[in-house]
Design a protein around this motif. Structure first.
Motif, PDB file in Angstrom:
ATOM      1  N   PRO A 279      -1.223 109.563 104.073  1.00 16.90           N
ATOM      2  CA  PRO A 279       0.001 109.782 104.850  1.00 16.90           C
ATOM      3  C   PRO A 279       0.131 111.197 105.404  1.00 16.90           C
ATOM      4  O   PRO A 279      -0.374 112.164 104.834  1.00 16.90           O
ATOM      5  CB  PRO A 279       1.116 109.500 103.834  1.00 16.90           C
ATOM      6  CG  PRO A 279       0.498 109.771 102.503  1.00 16.90           C
ATOM      7  CD  PRO A 279      -0.944 109.357 102.642  1.00 16.90           C
ATOM      8  N   LEU A 280       0.804 111.302 106.539  1.00 15.45           N
ATOM      9  CA  LEU A 280       1.257 112.573 107.095  1.00 15.45           C
ATOM     10  C   LEU A 280       2.774 112.498 107.232  1.00 15.45           C
ATOM     11  O   LEU A 280       3.336 111.404 107.290  1.00 15.45           O
ATOM     12  CB  LEU A 280       0.618 112.820 108.469  1.00 15.45           C
ATOM     13  CG  LEU A 280      -0.896 113.037 108.493  1.00 15.45           C
ATOM     14  CD1 LEU A 280      -1.411 113.019 109.930  1.00 15.45           C
ATOM     15  CD2 LEU A 280      -1.270 114.349 107.812  1.00 15.45           C
ATOM     16  N   ASP A 281       3.439 113.639 107.292  1.00 15.02           N
ATOM     17  CA  ASP A 281       4.895 113.619 107.415  1.00 15.02           C
ATOM     18  C   ASP A 281       5.348 114.511 108.578  1.00 15.02           C
ATOM     19  O   ASP A 281       4.522 115.087 109.299  1.00 15.02           O
ATOM     20  CB  ASP A 281       5.562 114.030 106.094  1.00 15.02           C
ATOM     21  CG  ASP A 281       5.129 115.412 105.612  1.00 15.02           C
ATOM     22  OD1 ASP A 281       4.766 116.259 106.462  1.00 15.02           O
ATOM     23  OD2 ASP A 281       5.175 115.660 104.392  1.00 15.02           O
ATOM     24  N   ASP A 282       6.642 114.624 108.753  1.00 20.20           N
ATOM     25  CA  ASP A 282       7.179 115.402 109.868  1.00 20.20           C
ATOM     26  C   ASP A 282       6.767 116.872 109.779  1.00 20.20           C
ATOM     27  O   ASP A 282       6.548 117.528 110.806  1.00 20.20           O
ATOM     28  CB  ASP A 282       8.707 115.305 109.893  1.00 20.20           C
ATOM     29  CG  ASP A 282       9.194 113.912 110.305  1.00 20.20           C
ATOM     30  OD1 ASP A 282       8.371 113.147 110.843  1.00 20.20           O
ATOM     31  OD2 ASP A 282      10.379 113.617 110.079  1.00 20.20           O
ATOM     32  N   ALA A 283       6.660 117.398 108.572  1.00 14.71           N
ATOM     33  CA  ALA A 283       6.264 118.798 108.410  1.00 14.71           C
ATOM     34  C   ALA A 283       4.827 119.012 108.887  1.00 14.71           C
ATOM     35  O   ALA A 283       4.512 120.058 109.470  1.00 14.71           O
ATOM     36  CB  ALA A 283       6.411 119.224 106.954  1.00 14.71           C
ATOM     37  N   ASP A 284       3.962 118.023 108.643  1.00  6.59           N
ATOM     38  CA  ASP A 284       2.580 118.121 109.120  1.00  6.59           C
ATOM     39  C   ASP A 284       2.542 118.200 110.645  1.00  6.59           C
ATOM     40  O   ASP A 284       1.830 119.019 111.226  1.00  6.59           O
ATOM     41  CB  ASP A 284       1.756 116.916 108.658  1.00  6.59           C
ATOM     42  CG  ASP A 284       1.645 116.818 107.147  1.00  6.59           C
ATOM     43  OD1 ASP A 284       1.415 117.852 106.505  1.00  6.59           O
ATOM     44  OD2 ASP A 284       1.781 115.699 106.620  1.00  6.59           O
ATOM     45  N   ARG A 285       3.311 117.332 111.273  1.00  5.58           N
ATOM     46  CA  ARG A 285       3.331 117.316 112.743  1.00  5.58           C
ATOM     47  C   ARG A 285       3.932 118.601 113.309  1.00  5.58           C
ATOM     48  O   ARG A 285       3.467 119.121 114.319  1.00  5.58           O
ATOM     49  CB  ARG A 285       4.102 116.098 113.233  1.00  5.58           C
ATOM     50  CG  ARG A 285       3.348 114.798 113.011  1.00  5.58           C
ATOM     51  CD  ARG A 285       4.158 113.584 113.455  1.00  5.58           C
ATOM     52  NE  ARG A 285       3.359 112.378 113.346  1.00  5.58           N
ATOM     53  CZ  ARG A 285       3.122 111.744 112.202  1.00  5.58           C
ATOM     54  NH1 ARG A 285       3.655 112.198 111.074  1.00  5.58           N
ATOM     55  NH2 ARG A 285       2.359 110.662 112.177  1.00  5.58           N
ATOM     56  N   ALA A 286       4.948 119.118 112.652  1.00  3.66           N
ATOM     57  CA  ALA A 286       5.587 120.340 113.133  1.00  3.66           C
ATOM     58  C   ALA A 286       4.654 121.541 113.009  1.00  3.66           C
ATOM     59  O   ALA A 286       4.675 122.446 113.851  1.00  3.66           O
ATOM     60  CB  ALA A 286       6.876 120.595 112.351  1.00  3.66           C
ATOM     61  N   ALA A 287       3.821 121.556 111.977  1.00  4.88           N
ATOM     62  CA  ALA A 287       2.931 122.692 111.745  1.00  4.88           C
ATOM     63  C   ALA A 287       1.643 122.606 112.560  1.00  4.88           C
ATOM     64  O   ALA A 287       0.927 123.607 112.683  1.00  4.88           O
ATOM     65  CB  ALA A 287       2.589 122.785 110.255  1.00  4.88           C
ATOM     66  N   PHE A 288       1.359 121.442 113.132  1.00 14.05           N
ATOM     67  CA  PHE A 288       0.059 121.257 113.775  1.00 14.05           C
ATOM     68  C   PHE A 288      -0.195 122.210 114.946  1.00 14.05           C
ATOM     69  O   PHE A 288      -1.301 122.756 115.064  1.00 14.05           O
ATOM     70  CB  PHE A 288      -0.113 119.802 114.220  1.00 14.05           C
ATOM     71  CG  PHE A 288      -1.509 119.492 114.679  1.00 14.05           C
ATOM     72  CD1 PHE A 288      -2.552 119.408 113.765  1.00 14.05           C
ATOM     73  CD2 PHE A 288      -1.789 119.305 116.026  1.00 14.05           C
ATOM     74  CE1 PHE A 288      -3.850 119.127 114.181  1.00 14.05           C
ATOM     75  CE2 PHE A 288      -3.074 119.030 116.456  1.00 14.05           C
ATOM     76  CZ  PHE A 288      -4.115 118.944 115.526  1.00 14.05           C
ATOM     77  N   PRO A 289       0.761 122.466 115.853  1.00 15.66           N
ATOM     78  CA  PRO A 289       0.479 123.409 116.944  1.00 15.66           C
ATOM     79  C   PRO A 289       0.074 124.800 116.455  1.00 15.66           C
ATOM     80  O   PRO A 289      -0.816 125.424 117.025  1.00 15.66           O
ATOM     81  CB  PRO A 289       1.792 123.448 117.723  1.00 15.66           C
ATOM     82  CG  PRO A 289       2.421 122.119 117.452  1.00 15.66           C
ATOM     83  CD  PRO A 289       2.083 121.822 116.018  1.00 15.66           C
ATOM     84  N   ALA A 290       0.713 125.272 115.391  1.00 15.61           N
ATOM     85  CA  ALA A 290       0.342 126.575 114.828  1.00 15.61           C
ATOM     86  C   ALA A 290      -1.059 126.524 114.241  1.00 15.61           C
ATOM     87  O   ALA A 290      -1.844 127.473 114.384  1.00 15.61           O
ATOM     88  CB  ALA A 290       1.355 126.997 113.766  1.00 15.61           C
ATOM     89  N   MET A 291      -1.392 125.419 113.576  1.00 16.05           N
ATOM     90  CA  MET A 291      -2.726 125.274 112.984  1.00 16.05           C
ATOM     91  C   MET A 291      -3.789 125.202 114.065  1.00 16.05           C
ATOM     92  O   MET A 291      -4.890 125.764 113.932  1.00 16.05           O
ATOM     93  CB  MET A 291      -2.768 124.019 112.120  1.00 16.05           C
ATOM     94  CG  MET A 291      -3.915 123.996 111.125  1.00 16.05           C
ATOM     95  SD  MET A 291      -3.661 125.150 109.750  1.00 16.05           S
ATOM     96  CE  MET A 291      -2.353 124.310 108.838  1.00 16.05           C
TER      97      MET A 291
END
Length: 336
Positions: A279-291
């Motif tokens: 699973p991935l969650d909303d925090a993963d998606r929010a952090a992805f551009p920075a990553m």
């Protein structure tokens, strides 16, 4: 250390063959020459890949740690290389002590029958790569299976390596060098990247590093490091594995395709394939551009220290504008 030249690499490879019970005269075919030098060879009915490591990149303990990690994944049934122990039981050999080049590590693995790589960096960036989104769905599933297998195996790193954490990515001394040292990054573009680095630090610090987000990762999941086989995709070359965010593997897999016309489709498919396993969650998606930007910055730092090498020049010229665009997009995104 400068990359080793091909004649020296071949001499070192031949010196190591005896330790694996292989004839010194075995024919060696060059597969790759970049940081390491990699040869293909056949002995009897068996095909192998022999890797001559660049000098000084990893200590013997760090290389043992890498091979142990791959064995742990292999033991969990993940599609990764199968390393062959030498006659003395060691996972690699150190040869060349009497040569001018000095000691080098050499390991051997069974060659994986394949029909090419997942793709290549240059066609990804210039937008000419012709790949269906389904390929990225399969890649996402493979990445998730590796993260899952790592957790199942209980693997723990025996020695520290250059971690892909905040300091390793954008600290005072990043693992792959300082991106701001790249001469082509100047003026308004440099100011944009400086602002974006501060935003990366803010976003990833807020994201945090709990166990379900952070741990041993491959860390170099480029299209060249994924093989297409009759049984599906296989991940190779764990040279840069260390502790890092799981999201960093996803960012690396997508990074070179971000300028591609189908980038949005590829990202959606990559995430869908991953989520089918893990699973991935909303925090993963929010952090992805920075990553994603952090991944791009590592290549700029790598290039700043290798000027004159073709790949470094390509990053410093052709790829650089795309990194600046990622920086602008991150700044424009607003606070999550």
């Amino acid at each position: 250390m400068a990359p080793i030249d091909l004649p020296t690499a071949e001499a070192l490879a031949r010196e190591a063959l005896a330790a694996y019970g292989l004839p010194a005269g075995t024919e060696l075919a060059l597969l790759k020459q970049r940081e390491n030098v990699v040869f293909a060879l056949t002995a009897g009915s068996d095909d192998y890949v022999l890797r001559v490591h660049r000098q000084g990149y990893h200590s013997d303990a760090e290389l043992s740690c890498e091979l142990d990690f791959v064995r742990a994944l292999h033991g969990e049934g993940v599609a990764v290389p199968d390393f062959v122990p030498a006659a003395d039981g060691r996972g690699f050999q150190v040869v060349g002590g009497a040569r001018r080049a000095g000691p080098h590590q050499v390991d051997l693995q069974r060659r994986i029958a394949n029909h090419g790589n997942f793709g290549d960096e240059r066609t990804a960036v210039d937008g000419t790569a012709v790949l269906p989104p389904e390929d990225f769905r399969a890649l996402g599933g493979l990445i998730a299976s590796i993260h899952d297998a790592t957790a199942r195996s209980g693997y723990a790193m025996a020695v520290p390596r250059d971690d892909w954490d905040l300091e390793g990515l954008i600290g005072a001394q990043p693992a792959w060098g300082d991106p701001l040292r790249l001469a082509e990054l100047a003026g308004a573009d440099r100011e944009t990247v400086v602002r974006a680095i501060a935003r990366v630090r803010e976003d990833l610090a807020a994201y945090g590093s709990p166990e379900h987000r952070f741990g041993p990762i491959h860390a170099d999941l480029t299209p060249e490091n994924v093989l297409r086989t009759a049984d599906g995709l296989v991940l190779i070359d764990f040279d840069d594995f260390a502790a890092g965010w799981h999201l960093f593997d996803l960012a690396t897999a997508l990074y070179f395709y971000t300028p591609h016309p189908r980038a949005a489709e590829y990202r959606a498919a990559l995430f869908a394939g991953y989520e089918a396993v893990r699973p991935l969650d909303d925090a993963d998606r929010a952090a992805f551009p920075a990553m994603l930007l952090a991944r791009g910055l590592t290549y700029l730092g790598w290039s700043a220290d290798r000027r004159g090498e073709p790949t470094a020049e390509w990053h410093a010229t052709t790829v650089l504008p795309h990194v600046v665009r990622l920086a602008r997009d991150l700044i424009a995104k607003g606070t999550p």
